[in-house]
Structures are given as C-alpha cells and as structure tokens.
Design a protein around this motif. Sequence first.
Motif, PDB file in Angstrom:
ATOM      1  N   VAL A 159     -11.523  16.664  11.596  1.00  0.00           N
ATOM      2  CA  VAL A 159     -11.124  15.959  10.380  1.00  0.00           C
ATOM      3  C   VAL A 159     -10.453  14.624  10.683  1.00  0.00           C
ATOM      4  CG1 VAL A 159      -8.945  17.247  10.233  1.00  0.00           C
ATOM      5  CG2 VAL A 159      -9.878  16.139   8.189  1.00  0.00           C
ATOM      6  N   LEU A 160      -9.635  14.539  11.719  1.00  0.00           N
ATOM      7  CA  LEU A 160      -8.955  13.281  12.036  1.00  0.00           C
ATOM      8  C   LEU A 160      -9.945  12.235  12.531  1.00  0.00           C
ATOM      9  CD1 LEU A 160      -5.667  14.604  13.685  1.00  0.00           C
ATOM     10  CD2 LEU A 160      -5.896  13.476  11.463  1.00  0.00           C
ATOM     11  N   ASN A 161     -10.967  12.668  13.277  1.00  0.00           N
ATOM     12  CA  ASN A 161     -12.005  11.727  13.694  1.00  0.00           C
ATOM     13  C   ASN A 161     -12.707  11.135  12.491  1.00  0.00           C
ATOM     14  OD1 ASN A 161     -11.620  13.835  15.914  1.00  0.00           O
ATOM     15  ND2 ASN A 161     -12.803  12.272  16.992  1.00  0.00           N
ATOM     16  N   GLY A 162     -12.918  11.963  11.482  1.00  0.00           N
ATOM     17  CA  GLY A 162     -13.559  11.470  10.270  1.00  0.00           C
ATOM     18  C   GLY A 162     -12.689  10.461   9.547  1.00  0.00           C
ATOM     19  N   LEU A 163     -11.409  10.777   9.413  1.00  0.00           N
ATOM     20  CA  LEU A 163     -10.498   9.856   8.724  1.00  0.00           C
ATOM     21  C   LEU A 163     -10.391   8.522   9.457  1.00  0.00           C
ATOM     22  CD1 LEU A 163      -7.612  12.296   7.722  1.00  0.00           C
ATOM     23  CD2 LEU A 163      -9.379  11.335   6.234  1.00  0.00           C
ATOM     24  N   ALA A 164     -10.665   8.516  10.750  1.00  0.00           N
ATOM     25  CA  ALA A 164     -10.621   7.273  11.521  1.00  0.00           C
ATOM     26  C   ALA A 164     -11.756   6.327  11.140  1.00  0.00           C
ATOM     27  CB  ALA A 164     -10.696   7.591  13.019  1.00  0.00           C
ATOM     28  N   ASN A 165     -12.709   6.826  10.360  1.00  0.00           N
ATOM     29  CA  ASN A 165     -13.831   6.000   9.949  1.00  0.00           C
ATOM     30  C   ASN A 165     -13.818   5.648   8.467  1.00  0.00           C
ATOM     31  OD1 ASN A 165     -15.128   6.279  12.553  1.00  0.00           O
ATOM     32  ND2 ASN A 165     -15.547   8.375  11.964  1.00  0.00           N
ATOM     33  N   LEU A 166     -12.847   6.164   7.746  1.00  0.00           N
ATOM     34  CA  LEU A 166     -12.839   6.011   6.290  1.00  0.00           C
ATOM     35  C   LEU A 166     -12.007   4.799   5.875  1.00  0.00           C
ATOM     36  CD1 LEU A 166     -13.623   7.244   3.541  1.00  0.00           C
ATOM     37  CD2 LEU A 166     -11.517   8.588   3.648  1.00  0.00           C
ATOM     38  N   PRO A 167     -12.632   3.741   5.365  1.00  0.00           N
ATOM     39  CA  PRO A 167     -11.871   2.547   4.955  1.00  0.00           C
ATOM     40  C   PRO A 167     -11.073   2.807   3.684  1.00  0.00           C
ATOM     41  CG  PRO A 167     -14.185   2.298   4.398  1.00  0.00           C
ATOM     42  CD  PRO A 167     -14.081   3.579   5.168  1.00  0.00           C
ATOM     43  N   ILE A 168      -9.855   2.304   3.653  1.00  0.00           N
ATOM     44  CA  ILE A 168      -8.964   2.494   2.506  1.00  0.00           C
ATOM     45  C   ILE A 168      -8.955   1.226   1.654  1.00  0.00           C
ATOM     46  CG2 ILE A 168      -6.604   2.924   1.758  1.00  0.00           C
ATOM     47  CD1 ILE A 168      -8.031   5.367   2.957  1.00  0.00           C
ATOM     48  N   VAL A 169      -9.197   1.394   0.352  1.00  0.00           N
ATOM     49  CA  VAL A 169      -9.262   0.287  -0.601  1.00  0.00           C
ATOM     50  C   VAL A 169      -7.921   0.149  -1.309  1.00  0.00           C
ATOM     51  CG1 VAL A 169     -10.389  -0.533  -2.719  1.00  0.00           C
ATOM     52  CG2 VAL A 169     -11.737   0.611  -0.927  1.00  0.00           C
ATOM     53  N   CYS A 170      -7.509  -1.091  -1.538  1.00  0.00           N
ATOM     54  CA  CYS A 170      -6.239  -1.343  -2.218  1.00  0.00           C
ATOM     55  C   CYS A 170      -6.352  -1.103  -3.728  1.00  0.00           C
ATOM     56  CB  CYS A 170      -5.794  -2.772  -1.942  1.00  0.00           C
ATOM     57  SG  CYS A 170      -5.130  -2.968  -0.269  1.00  0.00           S
ATOM     58  N   PRO A 171      -5.215  -0.976  -4.437  1.00  0.00           N
ATOM     59  CA  PRO A 171      -5.244  -0.641  -5.869  1.00  0.00           C
ATOM     60  C   PRO A 171      -6.098  -1.575  -6.714  1.00  0.00           C
ATOM     61  CG  PRO A 171      -3.044  -0.314  -5.020  1.00  0.00           C
ATOM     62  CD  PRO A 171      -3.828  -0.930  -3.899  1.00  0.00           C
ATOM     63  N   SER A 172      -6.082  -2.873  -6.445  1.00  0.00           N
ATOM     64  CA  SER A 172      -6.877  -3.791  -7.269  1.00  0.00           C
ATOM     65  C   SER A 172      -8.359  -3.484  -7.155  1.00  0.00           C
ATOM     66  CB  SER A 172      -6.610  -5.241  -6.856  1.00  0.00           C
ATOM     67  OG  SER A 172      -7.002  -5.471  -5.516  1.00  0.00           O
ATOM     68  N   GLY A 173      -8.805  -3.086  -5.986  1.00  0.00           N
ATOM     69  CA  GLY A 173     -10.207  -2.728  -5.809  1.00  0.00           C
ATOM     70  C   GLY A 173     -10.544  -1.392  -6.436  1.00  0.00           C
TER      71      GLY A 173
ATOM     72  N   LEU B 243       0.852  -1.188   0.000  1.00  0.00           N
ATOM     73  CA  LEU B 243       0.000   0.000   0.000  1.00  0.00           C
ATOM     74  C   LEU B 243       0.883   1.231   0.000  1.00  0.00           C
ATOM     75  CD1 LEU B 243      -3.023   1.008   0.258  1.00  0.00           C
ATOM     76  CD2 LEU B 243      -2.416   1.469   2.652  1.00  0.00           C
ATOM     77  N   THR B 244       0.753   2.060  -1.020  1.00  0.00           N
ATOM     78  CA  THR B 244       1.572   3.259  -1.148  1.00  0.00           C
ATOM     79  C   THR B 244       0.787   4.508  -0.782  1.00  0.00           C
ATOM     80  OG1 THR B 244       0.926   3.604  -3.452  1.00  0.00           O
ATOM     81  CG2 THR B 244       2.840   2.176  -3.036  1.00  0.00           C
ATOM     82  N   ALA B 245       1.505   5.588  -0.593  1.00  0.00           N
ATOM     83  CA  ALA B 245       0.855   6.867  -0.338  1.00  0.00           C
ATOM     84  C   ALA B 245      -0.013   7.274  -1.525  1.00  0.00           C
ATOM     85  CB  ALA B 245       1.907   7.932  -0.050  1.00  0.00           C
ATOM     86  N   SER B 246       0.440   6.956  -2.742  1.00  0.00           N
ATOM     87  CA  SER B 246      -0.347   7.284  -3.930  1.00  0.00           C
ATOM     88  C   SER B 246      -1.683   6.546  -3.928  1.00  0.00           C
ATOM     89  CB  SER B 246       0.430   6.935  -5.203  1.00  0.00           C
ATOM     90  OG  SER B 246       1.534   7.789  -5.369  1.00  0.00           O
ATOM     91  N   ALA B 247      -1.681   5.288  -3.479  1.00  0.00           N
ATOM     92  CA  ALA B 247      -2.922   4.526  -3.412  1.00  0.00           C
ATOM     93  C   ALA B 247      -3.888   5.162  -2.422  1.00  0.00           C
ATOM     94  CB  ALA B 247      -2.633   3.083  -3.017  1.00  0.00           C
ATOM     95  N   VAL B 248      -3.379   5.658  -1.304  1.00  0.00           N
ATOM     96  CA  VAL B 248      -4.224   6.343  -0.329  1.00  0.00           C
ATOM     97  C   VAL B 248      -4.795   7.629  -0.930  1.00  0.00           C
ATOM     98  CG1 VAL B 248      -4.246   7.557   1.878  1.00  0.00           C
ATOM     99  CG2 VAL B 248      -3.063   5.349   1.664  1.00  0.00           C
ATOM    100  N   ALA B 249      -3.946   8.397  -1.612  1.00  0.00           N
ATOM    101  CA  ALA B 249      -4.418   9.634  -2.242  1.00  0.00           C
ATOM    102  C   ALA B 249      -5.496   9.339  -3.281  1.00  0.00           C
ATOM    103  CB  ALA B 249      -3.242  10.381  -2.874  1.00  0.00           C
ATOM    104  N   ASP B 250      -5.360   8.221  -4.000  1.00  0.00           N
ATOM    105  CA  ASP B 250      -6.391   7.837  -4.967  1.00  0.00           C
ATOM    106  C   ASP B 250      -7.715   7.559  -4.268  1.00  0.00           C
ATOM    107  OD1 ASP B 250      -4.585   8.052  -7.038  1.00  0.00           O
ATOM    108  OD2 ASP B 250      -4.165   5.896  -7.148  1.00  0.00           O
TER     109      ASP B 250
END
Length: 533
Positions: free
Chosen positions: A168-182, A116-123
């Motif tokens: 904003v940080l509380n919100g990010l604590a609820n946001l699921p991160i999807v991997c590049p294949s997804g 998992l890269t920073a670019s994938a998170v930004a996407d």
Amino acid sequence: MKPVVLATAGRFGLSACLVVALAACGGGGSAPGAAGVVEGGTFTLGMSSDPGSLDPQLGAGTSLFTVTQFAYDPLVSVDGDTGEIRSALATSWEADATTVRLTLAEGITCSDGTPLTASAVADNLAFVGDPANQSPFLGTFYPVGATAQADDATRTVTITLAAPAPFVLNGLANLPIVCPSGMADRAGLRTATAGTGPFALTEAAPGDRYTYAKRPDYTWGPGGATTATPGLPDTVVVKVVENETTAANLLLSGGLNATQVAGPDSERLAGSGLFVAETPAIVGEQWYNHAGGRVTDDPAVRMALTRALDLAELQKVITAGRGSPATTLATNEPVACPGDSVSRALPSTDPAAAGALLDQAGWTVGADGVRSKDGRPLALTFLYQNNLGSSGDAAAELAVQQWKAIGVAATAQSQNETTLTGTIFGAGDWDVAWVSLNVSSPDQLVPFLSGPPAPDGTNFAAISDPEYDAAVAAASALTGAEGCSAWLDAEAGLIAEADIVPFAATSARTFGKGAEFATPGQLVPTSIRMTAE
C-alpha cells in the motif's frame, strides 16, 4: 474509464512507471553535486506524445505522468536504491494489516499559497476511491474499499483498508495529491495545475509545449529535497516531439536538454559523449482483446498467435539489439518482487503447432492463404505505439509476416499514445496491441488483468481468468515480500495461457545535454542540475 497506460518516462510506452512513476521507482543516473552546476536557466525536455488533459488523477499515460511530476507531490516516496519508504508530503507513517497512518510535514503550501491540510489529502483519497470518478489509480495505487479520515490539528491522515494491501505504501508513493482549488474545479485541471510540487504551470500550448516555473518556497520534496538546491532550473519547458530522429537532432543541437530515445538513434547519441540515465523497462508486451465478438476472444486463437511468433527474434528487433527477454511483469526499480515469472511459462515458438491449433478450432485456409471460419476471415487489427522509432516499425512488420505464414491477416497500425489509449479504453476496435505497463509491484497490475473491462474498468483487454483472481487473493493475504512467490506464480499462470505475452525488456535511456538528472521510471524534477555544455 479514462485512458490509462502505464510506462516509463519519455518515449517508452504506454505507462506509468507506476512507482514513481510513479520518485517511487529506482534506478537511473545520479544528479551531480553542487560543483559544476549552472544556476537558473531553462531545462527543455522532449516528450513523444501530448498528455491531453492535465488532470493528474484521471489518466496515467506516460506523457501525463511525466508532466505531473513537476507540479504535484505524492504522500511518500521510495528510495531508488534500497526500496525503503521515504518522506514526501508525509514525514512519518505507520502501516499494519488494516490501517495506514501518515503525518504531513509542516508548512506545505499549494502553488496558489493555500496551505495543504490533512482534510485536503483525505478529500483526494475519497475522490480516487470513489468508483464513480473512474480514476485509473483506484486499485492500482489506492486500495479498493479503503477510506480516509483526517485530523487537521495533528496533520494526520488515517486510511482504513477493506482488505490486506501488502504494498500500500508503494502505491501511495505514486498517487499525486491535488490542492483544494483543483478539487473544487476538476474541469480547470485539464489545462492548469493546482499542486504542491516544485514547479507550477505557467503556459499550456497543447501539441507543442508546456512551461513551468520553479517555486522558490518548496522544501518538502522526496527525502527532503528543496528548490534551493544549486543547479535546479528556474524554468522547465516540456516540448512535444513525436519523431525520435528529430528529438535526437534537437538534443545534439541544443534545442533540448533531455529526451528518451530507444531506436537506432540511441546508438548515435550514446557515442556523442552525452549524459545518460538508464531505467529498466518492459518494452515488448503483447495483449489480446478478450471481448466477445473479437477473433481473439478464442483461447485457441490467442495461443496460436503467440506460438506463431519468434519471440526471441522480436525481442532483438524491437530493442535494436540492446534488449533481453522479459522476466517479470513488474520491472521498475526498486522491484518489489524480483524473480522470473516469464521464462517458465511463456509458450514456445512453434508455427506448425500454431497452425494445428487453428485447424482444430475450425479456422481453415482459403485460396488466398487467409484462414476463415463460418465465412469470417481471421483478420486482426494490430496496434502499437509510435514511441520506438524504426525498431518498433520493424518488429511490427516481422510479427505481421509471421502471422501471415500461418494464415492470419494482420493490419498493423502505429499510433501515438493519446490515440492508442483512446482506442483500447474507448472504441475497443483492436485485436492485438503492444502496450507496455511498467510498474514496481505486482499488485499494481491487478486492475489491468482482472475486474470490470473498459470502459467500466481498467481491464482494457477484458481478461477473465478465475485462477489468476484466486491466486491474487491468496498473494494479497501475505505480507510484503512473503507473498512474492505467490504473486509470481499468479503472473506465470496468465502468461502460460497467453493472456498476456511479455517478450522484451531493455534499459530505457534518457540522454542529457547541458543537464543531468535521475530517472527512476520518470524523470525526477528535483534531481535536475543544469551544467555547462
């Protein structure tokens, strides 16, 4: 707009506990230590509704949020006791009025082995932040207008805010991160998982069960949690059991290891010596459809329907005598803005005054006892979720009786989560709905209380209140807890106008047999410990 209703885990409501539930919420039982745990095995969780599509960023119903926790991680987490931001995918972070900078942990891999890269998170952030994708998390967990840039060399993601976002940080604590294949195959996410979480989906049997296998290499969980912890199950089975009594019986017989039970069956379970984790939650929250053409688009009708109800009695019935009056709209622990926005604002019960309001608005009583205006009967479609067992049915029946006493004909319909969210966000054929949105900070409710109505936005009740909008703008300009008084005042204004009617809170109980766990809003997968029965 994709269906979204946020509530606590298991059987409580349309929700997401938006901070975890979103490992960002707090409260709940504590998982045991290494002593007394059983290695490996299968943990079977009972869930009252099928999640439907498994895409974690295009829905936030309770059932979807429950299963999302097993396969996906957020960027940060929130300590359930102190409310402090803790690590998850990110191990360090900085935030000011306009910028959030997060540094990812080293060695994070997706379930398919991809780093998992920073670019994938930004996407991911770009996807959620694009209104065209209609993610319910835009404006809820990720600020509108925010943009993200990545530096893969330093594993850093920098978010630039378009406006102040105090939580904003509380919100990010609820946001699921999807991997590049997804991200590359969103359609595939409907029936599969592509995440960095502690478990990966191995079988999906919609309407029946979802099976997950533990990832042995997982080391970046909330607060440094890993899957090497003794007692963590090798396999998780999430089983759909809509009937609460059936779920309770399965738990007692060993067919389930955990399930949330809210109605009378909860007392039977409480006396059986089972493990129990408790989570504060709103369970009675009445919404009106403000859309043009509905009988409830008239403020006088909304106020009359509110004042006709004995809300104190409804609170007792819907919680099976275990509840209390609601105090704020954001109740998930740790609560960002504790206080009381409800008691000072909630319209008082007065059926005579309710009838007078309808008289003044031109709704006259006919020979059949039902009011009408210009030939149109005052008839309501009243929806409530089937997750509260007989207590929910009894409360709905009581509300129908009290409305009938002032000349209103209401037809109550119990629906499962999938059907109910589809109705309020899709067809829109409803007038009154009991929908519990359980969140941890007041800003997470804003998209549901203002902005574009469904299907173009998450404002499923089509609420339009300029005074609330102005109050939100003022509160958002203040930093964190400094703005809490303003946020509570904004909520109180909505409640005083009967735009939303919170009438009951309770402590949601998730019972366990052969397992213990923590439930800060949603069950935390890395907290599960298998135990000897």
